[in-house]
Design a protein around this motif. Structure first.
Motif, mmCIF file in Angstrom:
data_model
loop_
_atom_site.group_PDB
_atom_site.id
_atom_site.type_symbol
_atom_site.label_atom_id
_atom_site.label_comp_id
_atom_site.label_asym_id
_atom_site.label_seq_id
_atom_site.Cartn_x
_atom_site.Cartn_y
_atom_site.Cartn_z
ATOM 1 N N ASN A 40 21.678 16.210 -16.418
ATOM 2 C CA ASN A 40 20.252 16.422 -16.693
ATOM 3 C C ASN A 40 19.365 15.651 -15.714
ATOM 4 O OD1 ASN A 40 20.899 18.057 -18.851
ATOM 5 N ND2 ASN A 40 20.630 16.444 -20.376
ATOM 6 N N PHE A 41 19.750 14.410 -15.437
ATOM 7 C CA PHE A 41 18.972 13.601 -14.502
ATOM 8 C C PHE A 41 18.984 14.231 -13.112
ATOM 9 C CE2 PHE A 41 18.236 9.972 -11.648
ATOM 10 C CZ PHE A 41 17.053 9.481 -12.181
ATOM 11 N N ALA A 42 20.151 14.678 -12.677
ATOM 12 C CA ALA A 42 20.272 15.330 -11.364
ATOM 13 C C ALA A 42 19.416 16.599 -11.311
ATOM 14 C CB ALA A 42 21.735 15.651 -11.066
ATOM 15 N N GLU A 43 19.401 17.341 -12.405
ATOM 16 C CA GLU A 43 18.615 18.574 -12.440
ATOM 17 C C GLU A 43 17.116 18.303 -12.312
ATOM 18 O OE1 GLU A 43 18.223 22.670 -15.054
ATOM 19 O OE2 GLU A 43 19.697 21.165 -15.635
ATOM 20 N N VAL A 44 16.644 17.267 -12.975
ATOM 21 C CA VAL A 44 15.221 16.905 -12.861
ATOM 22 C C VAL A 44 14.891 16.530 -11.415
ATOM 23 C CG1 VAL A 44 13.498 15.156 -13.488
ATOM 24 C CG2 VAL A 44 14.855 16.262 -15.266
ATOM 25 N N LEU A 45 15.762 15.751 -10.794
ATOM 26 C CA LEU A 45 15.531 15.387 -9.397
ATOM 27 C C LEU A 45 15.531 16.624 -8.500
ATOM 28 C CD1 LEU A 45 17.709 12.168 -8.983
ATOM 29 C CD2 LEU A 45 15.230 12.310 -9.034
ATOM 30 N N ASN A 46 16.519 17.482 -8.677
ATOM 31 C CA ASN A 46 16.617 18.679 -7.842
ATOM 32 C C ASN A 46 15.389 19.573 -7.987
ATOM 33 O OD1 ASN A 46 19.105 18.754 -6.237
ATOM 34 N ND2 ASN A 46 20.077 18.423 -8.215
ATOM 35 N N TRP A 47 14.943 19.800 -9.202
ATOM 36 C CA TRP A 47 13.748 20.620 -9.409
ATOM 37 C C TRP A 47 12.523 19.947 -8.797
ATOM 38 C CZ3 TRP A 47 12.056 25.051 -12.235
ATOM 39 C CH2 TRP A 47 13.107 25.889 -12.615
ATOM 40 N N SER A 48 12.418 18.645 -8.973
ATOM 41 C CA SER A 48 11.260 17.915 -8.430
ATOM 42 C C SER A 48 11.183 18.066 -6.919
ATOM 43 C CB SER A 48 11.356 16.432 -8.793
ATOM 44 O OG SER A 48 11.321 16.256 -10.184
ATOM 45 N N PHE A 49 12.325 17.982 -6.267
ATOM 46 C CA PHE A 49 12.358 18.058 -4.804
ATOM 47 C C PHE A 49 12.282 19.498 -4.308
ATOM 48 C CE2 PHE A 49 15.035 13.958 -5.106
ATOM 49 C CZ PHE A 49 13.903 13.168 -5.190
ATOM 50 N N SER A 50 12.997 20.409 -4.940
ATOM 51 C CA SER A 50 13.071 21.777 -4.401
ATOM 52 C C SER A 50 11.951 22.694 -4.881
ATOM 53 C CB SER A 50 14.424 22.406 -4.739
ATOM 54 O OG SER A 50 14.551 22.622 -6.133
ATOM 55 N N LYS A 51 11.510 22.549 -6.097
ATOM 56 C CA LYS A 51 10.491 23.458 -6.652
ATOM 57 C C LYS A 51 9.075 22.902 -6.575
ATOM 58 C CE LYS A 51 13.718 26.253 -8.220
ATOM 59 N NZ LYS A 51 14.126 27.373 -7.416
ATOM 60 N N PHE A 52 8.953 21.587 -6.623
ATOM 61 C CA PHE A 52 7.615 20.994 -6.695
ATOM 62 C C PHE A 52 7.265 20.129 -5.492
ATOM 63 C CE2 PHE A 52 8.653 22.200 -11.026
ATOM 64 C CZ PHE A 52 7.557 22.983 -11.312
ATOM 65 N N GLY A 53 8.099 20.169 -4.471
ATOM 66 C CA GLY A 53 7.754 19.581 -3.185
ATOM 67 C C GLY A 53 7.758 18.074 -3.089
ATOM 68 N N LEU A 54 8.313 17.390 -4.056
ATOM 69 C CA LEU A 54 8.412 15.937 -3.917
ATOM 70 C C LEU A 54 9.503 15.630 -2.896
ATOM 71 C CD1 LEU A 54 8.080 14.723 -7.622
ATOM 72 C CD2 LEU A 54 6.296 15.283 -5.960
ATOM 73 N N ALA A 55 9.430 14.454 -2.300
ATOM 74 C CA ALA A 55 10.369 14.095 -1.242
ATOM 75 C C ALA A 55 11.198 12.880 -1.632
ATOM 76 C CB ALA A 55 9.616 13.816 0.049
ATOM 77 N N ALA A 56 12.507 13.011 -1.469
ATOM 78 C CA ALA A 56 13.411 11.900 -1.750
ATOM 79 C C ALA A 56 13.062 10.689 -0.883
ATOM 80 C CB ALA A 56 14.856 12.324 -1.533
ATOM 81 N N SER A 57 12.657 10.949 0.347
ATOM 82 C CA SER A 57 12.308 9.839 1.248
ATOM 83 C C SER A 57 11.079 9.074 0.742
ATOM 84 C CB SER A 57 12.074 10.355 2.667
ATOM 85 O OG SER A 57 11.027 11.304 2.683
ATOM 86 N N GLU A 58 10.144 9.796 0.143
ATOM 87 C CA GLU A 58 8.956 9.140 -0.413
ATOM 88 C C GLU A 58 9.327 8.316 -1.647
ATOM 89 O OE1 GLU A 58 4.377 10.196 -1.773
ATOM 90 O OE2 GLU A 58 5.753 11.838 -1.312
ATOM 91 N N LEU A 59 10.200 8.856 -2.481
ATOM 92 C CA LEU A 59 10.695 8.093 -3.633
ATOM 93 C C LEU A 59 11.377 6.823 -3.153
ATOM 94 C CD1 LEU A 59 11.534 7.592 -6.590
ATOM 95 C CD2 LEU A 59 13.421 9.200 -6.234
#
Length: 114
Positions: A40-59
């Protein structure tokens, strides 16, 4: 007569609805401790990055978390500690709320193109 500059077009409205729904889903999952689950945690991260444009590098930069750790979380290979999960979830919700607020406070992108 031109449409008012504050009008949100259908595309923006659909995105806003999806954004609001995702924020609500995250809050509900967090409240029900469902984000303690690796998948579930991985899914939230994946959606945040792929669907809503957040960036892992910014996190990584904002929260002083290694990119390697974030990669493990995104790929479902590890789960951060409870305090770090809370930090990450709060960061995601904050960024998504900033997006929502920005879209509702500015003229729609589509109406600016006309």
């Amino acid at each position: 007569m031109a449409a008012p500059q504050t009008k949100i077009d259908n595309m923006d409205r659909w995105y806003l609805d999806g954004l609001a729904g995702f924020i609500n889903a995250i809050e509900l999952a967090d409240k029900n401790n469902q984000l303690d689950d690796l998948k579930n945690f991985a899914e939230v991260l994946n959606w945040s990055f792929s669907k809503f444009g957040l960036a892992a590098s910014e996190l990584a930069e904002d929260e002083k978390i290694s990119k390697a750790a974030i990669s493990k979380w995104v790929n479902g290979h590890a789960l951060p500690s409870a305090p770090t999960r809370k930090t990450v979830i709060n960061w995601i919700k904050g960024k998504l709320q900033e997006q929502r607020d920005g879209l509702t406070a500015t003229p729609s992108r589509m109406s600016q193109m006309n």
